[in-house]
Write a protein that holds these residues in place. Structure first.
Motif, PDB file in Angstrom:
ATOM      1  N   GLY A 170     -75.322  -8.888  68.703  1.00  0.00           N
ATOM      2  CA  GLY A 170     -74.284  -8.191  69.455  1.00  0.00           C
ATOM      3  C   GLY A 170     -74.610  -8.057  70.935  1.00  0.00           C
ATOM      4  N   GLU A 171     -73.860  -7.223  71.624  1.00  0.00           N
ATOM      5  CA  GLU A 171     -74.022  -7.040  73.068  1.00  0.00           C
ATOM      6  C   GLU A 171     -75.210  -6.126  73.385  1.00  0.00           C
ATOM      7  OE1 GLU A 171     -72.351  -8.725  75.048  1.00  0.00           O
ATOM      8  OE2 GLU A 171     -70.430  -9.233  74.124  1.00  0.00           O
ATOM      9  N   ILE A 172     -75.756  -6.313  74.573  1.00  0.00           N
ATOM     10  CA  ILE A 172     -76.846  -5.447  75.028  1.00  0.00           C
ATOM     11  C   ILE A 172     -76.291  -4.073  75.399  1.00  0.00           C
ATOM     12  CG2 ILE A 172     -78.621  -5.106  76.786  1.00  0.00           C
ATOM     13  CD1 ILE A 172     -78.848  -8.149  77.010  1.00  0.00           C
ATOM     14  N   ILE A 173     -76.967  -3.028  74.956  1.00  0.00           N
ATOM     15  CA  ILE A 173     -76.555  -1.652  75.236  1.00  0.00           C
ATOM     16  C   ILE A 173     -77.366  -1.057  76.385  1.00  0.00           C
ATOM     17  CG2 ILE A 173     -76.456   0.700  74.317  1.00  0.00           C
ATOM     18  CD1 ILE A 173     -76.059  -0.544  71.532  1.00  0.00           C
ATOM     19  N   ARG A 174     -78.683  -1.283  76.344  1.00  0.00           N
ATOM     20  CA  ARG A 174     -79.566  -0.723  77.367  1.00  0.00           C
ATOM     21  C   ARG A 174     -80.856  -1.524  77.422  1.00  0.00           C
ATOM     22  NH1 ARG A 174     -84.060   1.551  75.589  1.00  0.00           N
ATOM     23  NH2 ARG A 174     -84.197   1.899  73.324  1.00  0.00           N
ATOM     24  N   THR A 175     -81.601  -1.353  78.524  1.00  0.00           N
ATOM     25  CA  THR A 175     -82.929  -1.963  78.644  1.00  0.00           C
ATOM     26  C   THR A 175     -83.885  -0.964  79.285  1.00  0.00           C
ATOM     27  OG1 THR A 175     -82.583  -2.899  80.860  1.00  0.00           O
ATOM     28  CG2 THR A 175     -81.903  -4.250  78.978  1.00  0.00           C
ATOM     29  N   GLU A 176     -85.169  -1.174  79.046  1.00  0.00           N
ATOM     30  CA  GLU A 176     -86.198  -0.371  79.708  1.00  0.00           C
ATOM     31  C   GLU A 176     -87.421  -1.256  79.929  1.00  0.00           C
ATOM     32  OE1 GLU A 176     -88.993   3.600  79.072  1.00  0.00           O
ATOM     33  OE2 GLU A 176     -87.001   3.518  78.156  1.00  0.00           O
ATOM     34  N   ALA A 177     -87.828  -1.406  81.187  1.00  0.00           N
ATOM     35  CA  ALA A 177     -88.982  -2.246  81.528  1.00  0.00           C
ATOM     36  C   ALA A 177     -90.021  -1.412  82.254  1.00  0.00           C
ATOM     37  CB  ALA A 177     -88.545  -3.415  82.403  1.00  0.00           C
ATOM     38  N   ARG A 178     -91.301  -1.657  81.924  1.00  0.00           N
ATOM     39  CA  ARG A 178     -92.383  -0.902  82.546  1.00  0.00           C
ATOM     40  C   ARG A 178     -93.516  -1.826  82.970  1.00  0.00           C
ATOM     41  NH1 ARG A 178     -95.091   0.802  77.286  1.00  0.00           N
ATOM     42  NH2 ARG A 178     -96.573  -0.919  77.001  1.00  0.00           N
TER      43      ARG A 178
END
Length: 387
Positions: A170-178
């Motif tokens: 499905g579609e991307i909802i959120r991302t988090e990169a560190r």
């Protein structure tokens, strides 16, 4: 952890790529290295050993003795005591520039004006204004110019991208990169902390923005929701850490995705004693049907894993990709570093071939526009260039 995995890459390059030296072709691209930076052996010198179409012909420093010592150490034929001398050398076809951030635009400009192709270390420039001017010059000169986001050429990155593009989750909802480095790892005398050299954690650890934009297939953010900087005590203009949330418009429907990015070049230890050694550069991507986690996206050749948690089945599967993948096919070797994959594409581009992947000039401008926007939102203001 960023500094530690860089050291590990130096070791990997020495053990593997320096042991795979091959005969050079008569018409190999002759490449000059501008600077004697610590990153050079891993980023260009060792990778060139195993590429028949590239020869490291010269190295330049503003100190001739330093350049000569460096050239002798790495078997480079010529050493110059100024960058200008290397750039006027007619036998040099291309240059790799690993100068401090604030000097990228000035010397990439000079290199292009001298008719050299340029592999330019990240961040592309100190700010978006410099990036736009540099891009215009590269197009005018019809020369190859590319930002060295080496990790984007690795099969593991392409594997994650293919999962997202498959539509299965499905579609991307959120991302988090560190991306973090334990406190005390990087001395405050390091160039990464220097305001006049466009220093700061968000500049040095710009990989988090690169990864976010790559997997979202996005340009500049629609909005910077917040950007909280932790300035260093020694110079309040320089960010020791940055935490920001960006809104990106993705796809053709106007859908907006929240993307958190955070960097810390002096990550506090647990209880002032235990460094967070497990915090390798990573990105989590939540979609409608899954949560995909790419651990150590920056240096996946050393070690990485891709976990896919299926929200429906509640099961987690793990993937790794050190060779081949959806773009490279049968090309390459599992021991190649991200820098070696990058060099393969750079030489392809110079030869007039279509690389399997490329960091476009437009993407590099959007990258710097994003960084500028975050710095402005944080109150620190965008970085400035230096000759």
């Amino acid at each position: 952890m960023a500094m530690l995995i860089q050291v590990a890459t130096f070791l990997q390059e020495y053990l593997y790529e320096s042991g795979h030296k091959i005969k050079k072709n008569d018409n190999a691209v002759r490449l000059g290295v501008i600077s004697t930076a610590m990153i050079n052996p891993a980023a260009i010198i060792r990778p060139a050993d195993s590429h028949g179409d590239v020869i490291i012909s010269a190295v330049a420093s503003r100190d001739l003795k330093a350049a000569q010592k460096y050239a002798k150490q790495y078997g480079i034929p010529k050493a110059y005591g100024s960058y200008e001398e290397l750039l006027v050398e007619p036998g040099i076809d291309a240059v790799y520039i690993s100068l401090p951030n604030g000097m990228h635009a000035a010397w990439a400009t000079r290199a292009l004006q001298a008719g050299k192709h340029v592999l330019l270390e990240k961040p592309f420039t100190a700010n978006a204004d410099e990036a736009k001017a540099l891009v215009a010059l590269a197009k005018e000169k019809n020369l190859v110019l590319v930002e060295a986001f080496h990790w984007q050429w690795h099969p593991a990155a392409h594997t994650v991208k293919s999962l997202l593009q498959s539509g299965k989750y499905g579609e991307i909802i959120r991302t988090e990169a560190r991306m973090t480095t334990p406190v005390g790892t990087m001395p405050k005398s390091d160039i990464r902390w220097k305001w006049d050299l466009a220093g700061g954690s968000f500049m040095d650890m710009t990989y988090v923005v690169s990864a976010t934009r790559y997997f979202l297939d996005a340009g500049t953010p629609k909005e910077i929701v917040y950007a909280n900087a932790r300035p260093m005590k020694e110079d309040k203009r320089v960010d020791e850490a940055m935490d920001a949330v960006l809104k990106f418009e993705v796809g053709n429907t106007g859908r907006v995705v929240d993307a958190r990015v955070w960097t810390d070049m002096a990550r506090p230890n647990i209880g002032w004693v235990i460094p967070r050694l497990w915090e390798l550069p990573s990105i989590e991507i939540e979609t409608e049907k899954a949560v995909i986690y790419f651990y150590n996206f920056m240096m996946p050749h050393l070690y990485h894993y891709i976990s896919v948690y299926d929200k429906v089945s509640k099961e987690t599967t793990y993937l790794k990709a050190y060779k081949g993948g959806p773009l490279w096919g049968t090309r390459g070797e599992s021991w190649w570093s991200t820098y070696r994959w990058q060099l393969e594409a750079f030489i392809d581009k110079i030869r007039g071939k279509d690389p399997v992947h490329w960091v476009t000039l437009e993407s590099s401008v959007a990258q710097m526009e994003t960084i500028d926007a975050v710095y402005e939102k944080s109150g620190l203001g965008k970085r400035q260039g230096h000759a």
